[in-house]
Design a protein around this motif. Structure first.
Motif, PDB file in Angstrom:
ATOM      1  N   ASN A 261       0.807  -1.216   0.000  1.00  0.00           N
ATOM      2  CA  ASN A 261       0.000   0.000   0.000  1.00  0.00           C
ATOM      3  C   ASN A 261       0.850   1.279   0.000  1.00  0.00           C
ATOM      4  O   ASN A 261       0.384   2.336  -0.404  1.00  0.00           O
ATOM      5  N   SER A 262       2.111   1.179   0.451  1.00  0.00           N
ATOM      6  CA  SER A 262       2.949   2.387   0.541  1.00  0.00           C
ATOM      7  C   SER A 262       3.402   2.842  -0.846  1.00  0.00           C
ATOM      8  O   SER A 262       3.769   4.000  -1.024  1.00  0.00           O
ATOM      9  N   ASN A 263       3.418   1.952  -1.832  1.00  0.00           N
ATOM     10  CA  ASN A 263       3.848   2.416  -3.158  1.00  0.00           C
ATOM     11  C   ASN A 263       2.800   2.191  -4.252  1.00  0.00           C
ATOM     12  O   ASN A 263       3.129   2.032  -5.418  1.00  0.00           O
TER      13      ASN A 263
END
Ligand SMILES: [Fe+2]
Length: 465
Positions: A261-263
């Motif tokens: 989810n962070s990228n």
């Protein structure tokens, strides 16, 4: 005088069949090519008992219809998928679970949804899995089509499992997701070529949505957060919990295959619904997605007759997501209504020249009158028509062994003749789709309309675990 309305999904060739049969040496019109060897299997709903209340096409118990082809001969077998819920109802001799169109009732002592396994199939790591997006896959033995049981990757499976996982033909990896109407709304997983569930990561969504399919490229995975939303608040207000929100944008999330989810990067475009993607690939700075786009959908939200709303018909579209500028370009490729897209799966996640969709008939029911072959290089299409009063389904592309061209192979689908009320497996030369089928395998029992199929090659059959 009273009239009883027959549910259209329990009538005609949508009606279930009751017998499980295993006829051999089927009659063939034309000729099965000598180098065509393997098994075509198609999944679909086939309720074993009269339903409780309203029936939706998506509710029926999964039944597999298989045609084993070898040395120019064919045999057929159809088998129910013996899921836990199926076995409980069989024991009881009646339906116990209600379907999508009915509120769940208090008289069901089983505190789990019935996984019907009725939607699709995937071959991975030497086994055939029958899929249903609300729960775990079921392993199926080939060529017997007997159910081995629920398949949970040594208990590592911690989400539902989409009916449309994607296998990268080059790396052998399989990507899948599971969505939920409670947070976390989306979980994304990667399975290694050897069948090990490597990782599962949550992907943030603002609310629960029905997510039927996704896509992969060589380096990315693409999720579709489309406005067919689920709301507990609406349900508490007595409104339909699932609703197509016409003023909510479509969101496409692009995440590196092994990212999280962070990228992820999100792109917005006008509201739409997509049941099925054809493929996606990378081209320069762009990720290109080709899918059957509907401008709205009522399939799960209002009455049970899809097609009443013109927006409900899928049409082939292309989206170009530019990873350097953040812009998205959406373009219609064809205004002919079609869905159930397929391709030569060797091209999954890579640029493809050809794609195949099921051409929708002008009918309130989801009937398909032919197969459209798209040549994306030349921007042309050709159609194989099944003929008057004859309807089929998704056409699976079967590559010819040792093929050198992307379209060297066959297209296969079950076709029903309305007037004769008979079914057959139609085999079309994919390089000559406008001609008559090379072979029509006559099935001695009706094959109800269904969902997705798969081809299991001779090599895969002999290597099955
Ligand atoms: Fe599907």
């Amino acid at each position: 005088m009273t009239t009883t309305a027959v549910n259209p999904y329990l009538d005609g060739n949508f009606a279930p069949v009751r017998e499980e049969i295993t006829p051999t040496n089927l009659k063939v019109i034309g000729e099965l090519p000598p180098d065509l060897s393997g098994m075509f299997v198609r999944n679909g709903p086939n309720p074993q008992f009269p339903p409780i209340g309203n029936y939706h096409w998506f509710d029926g118990d999964g039944m597999l219809h298989g045609v084993r082809i070898n040395n120019g001969k064919a045999q057929y077998r159809n088998r129910y998928i013996r899921t836990r819920g199926f076995n409980i109802e069989r024991e009881a001799g009646k339906a116990i679970w209600t379907g999508l169109m009915e509120p769940s009732r208090g008289n069901n002592p089983y505190n789990f949804p019935k996984n019907t396994a009725n939607t699709a199939l995937v071959w991975h790591d030497g086994r055939l899995l029958a899929l249903w997006e609300g729960g775990e896959p079921h392993a199926i033995e080939v060529p017997s089509l007997e159910t081995s049981g629920a398949y949970t990757y040594n208990s590592k499976l911690v989400s539902a499992f989409t009916a449309h996982p994607k296998v990268d033909a080059e790396t052998g990896e399989m990507m899948f997701f599971g969505y939920s109407f409670a947070p976390p709304y989306l979980k994304y997983s990667v399975v290694s070529a050897k069948g090990e569930l490597l990782r599962t990561v949550p992907i943030d969504l603002p609310m629960g949505v029905m997510m039927h399919d996704f896509a992969i490229t060589e380096h990315y995975t693409i999720f579709m957060d489309l406005p067919l939303t689920f709301s507990m608040v609406r349900m508490q207000q007595g409104k339909p919990p699932l609703m197509f929100e016409r003023d909510r944008p479509s969101r496409f999330g692009i995440v590196p295959r092994h990212g999280d989810n962070s990228n992820i990067r999100w792109f917005e475009s006008p509201p739409c619904y997509v049941f099925h993607t054809l493929n996606a690939y990378e081209e320069g700075d762009e990720v290109v997605l080709v899918a059957c786009r509907m401008s709205s959908t009522s399939v799960l939200t209002t009455d049970m007759t899809p097609g009443e709303n013109e927006g409900d018909a899928g049409r082939l579209y292309q989206w170009r997501f530019n990873l350097s500028t953040g812009t998205v370009k959406e373009e219609m490729l064809d205004d002919a209504p079609s869905d159930f897209p397929r391709l030569n799966e060797q091209r999954m996640g890579r640029p493809m020249r050809y794609g195949y969709t099921a051409k929708m008939a002008n009918n309130p029911m989801p009937l398909f009158e032919g197969v459209i072959k798209y040549d994306f290089k030349n921007g042309k299409s050709e159609t194989h028509e099944f003929g008057r009063g004859r309807y089929g389904g998704e056409a699976v592309f079967v590559p010819r062994p040792d093929a050198t061209a992307e379209d060297d192979g066959w297209l296969m689908t079950f076709v029903h003749d309305d007037e004769a009320d008979t079914s057959e497996l139609v085999v079309v030369n994919a390089q000559d789709v406008t001609s008559e089928p090379v072979a029509r395998v006559l099935i001695p029992q009706r094959v109800p309309y269904g969902f997705h199929g798969a081809w299991v090659s001779e090599e895969q059959l002999s290597a099955s675990v």
